[in-house]
Write a protein that holds these residues in place. Sequence first.
Motif, mmCIF file in Angstrom:
data_model
loop_
_atom_site.group_PDB
_atom_site.id
_atom_site.type_symbol
_atom_site.label_atom_id
_atom_site.label_comp_id
_atom_site.label_asym_id
_atom_site.label_seq_id
_atom_site.Cartn_x
_atom_site.Cartn_y
_atom_site.Cartn_z
ATOM 1 N N HIS A 1 23.658 -8.606 10.936
ATOM 2 C CA HIS A 1 22.496 -9.458 11.756
ATOM 3 C C HIS A 1 23.365 -10.953 11.474
ATOM 4 O O HIS A 1 24.068 -11.155 10.908
ATOM 5 N N ASP B 1 24.283 -15.848 5.868
ATOM 6 C CA ASP B 1 24.998 -15.338 4.585
ATOM 7 C C ASP B 1 25.838 -14.038 4.868
ATOM 8 O O ASP B 1 26.323 -13.264 4.137
ATOM 9 N N HIS B 2 25.747 -13.543 6.402
ATOM 10 C CA HIS B 2 26.528 -12.416 6.705
ATOM 11 C C HIS B 2 27.325 -12.546 7.992
ATOM 12 O O HIS B 2 28.199 -11.665 8.034
ATOM 13 N N ASP C 1 19.941 -6.280 5.708
ATOM 14 C CA ASP C 1 18.980 -6.725 4.941
ATOM 15 C C ASP C 1 17.572 -5.932 5.664
ATOM 16 O O ASP C 1 17.291 -6.035 7.010
ATOM 17 N N HIS D 1 13.042 -8.461 2.442
ATOM 18 C CA HIS D 1 13.894 -7.887 1.592
ATOM 19 C C HIS D 1 13.211 -6.634 0.707
ATOM 20 O O HIS D 1 12.302 -6.661 0.397
ATOM 21 N N HIS E 1 23.694 -7.256 -2.588
ATOM 22 C CA HIS E 1 22.789 -8.731 -1.850
ATOM 23 C C HIS E 1 21.962 -9.186 -2.653
ATOM 24 O O HIS E 1 20.590 -9.301 -2.607
HETATM 25 ZN ZN LIG Z 1 21.237 -11.606 3.896
#
Ligand SMILES: [Zn+2]
Length: 244
Positions: A59, A63-64, A155, A190, A212
């Motif tokens: 996604h 952070d990805h 996530d 999450h 993660h």
């Molecule tokens: Zn993330």
Amino acid sequence: MKVTILGKYGPYPPAGGSCSGYLLEGENTKILLDCGNGVFNRLQKHIPHESLDAVVISHLHWDHVADLFIFRYAVERSLVLGKRKRPLEVYTLTEPWEVYSFLPFLDAVEIKPLNRYGDIRLGEFKLTFLPTVHSKPCCAVKVEKEGKTMVYSGDTEYFEGLIDFVGSSHLFLCEANFLARDLNLNRSNHLASFQAAQIAREGGVKSLKLTHLHPENPVEEVLSEALEEFSRAELAEENEVIIL
Ligand SMILES: [Zn+2]
């Protein structure tokens, strides 16, 4: 297949850490699952970046995907120098549009929009996708090669469909950004580590790596809460290599 954990933190890393990135290697194909901040650096400790065939993005949260934006510069230079013959293939969902629309860069990347319920073949790997429950569109990814299966959660919040999807996979890389107390504070988007472990147990996976991880959560608590649900739960380690 060979799986290398390049980064295990989200939504930001501690000093010396990296966000989400997992390198998959077969005999003829190299794929990167997610390319969070710090991952391009780590990737080059394991393979020449020119040898990577494709990036698959779960996604479009930073952070990805953050390091993909600078990876493109290296790809463009490699094409000019003749070290790379083809653009880097990037498989991704198309939302949010404001991030997706920034992905192309000269001839460096070939964008391949993902069907959230589809599957694709990349060399000797078969990849299957499942939409997760997250604040932005996100997919879990199942990777199969020669009877071995690895699932990466992306996530997500808890949802029952993930149990079927992980099936009896040999490796489940599952996000565990929360502790139980985060859920008690009504935080969402999450999984707590005990939920990752429940999914692993109910799905019947062979091994679980918690990833993660939130840099503010003590890893001893992340692991101990998971072990109460699934005795084979382990913390992912950066630069760890797993052979399936
Ligand atoms: Zn993330």
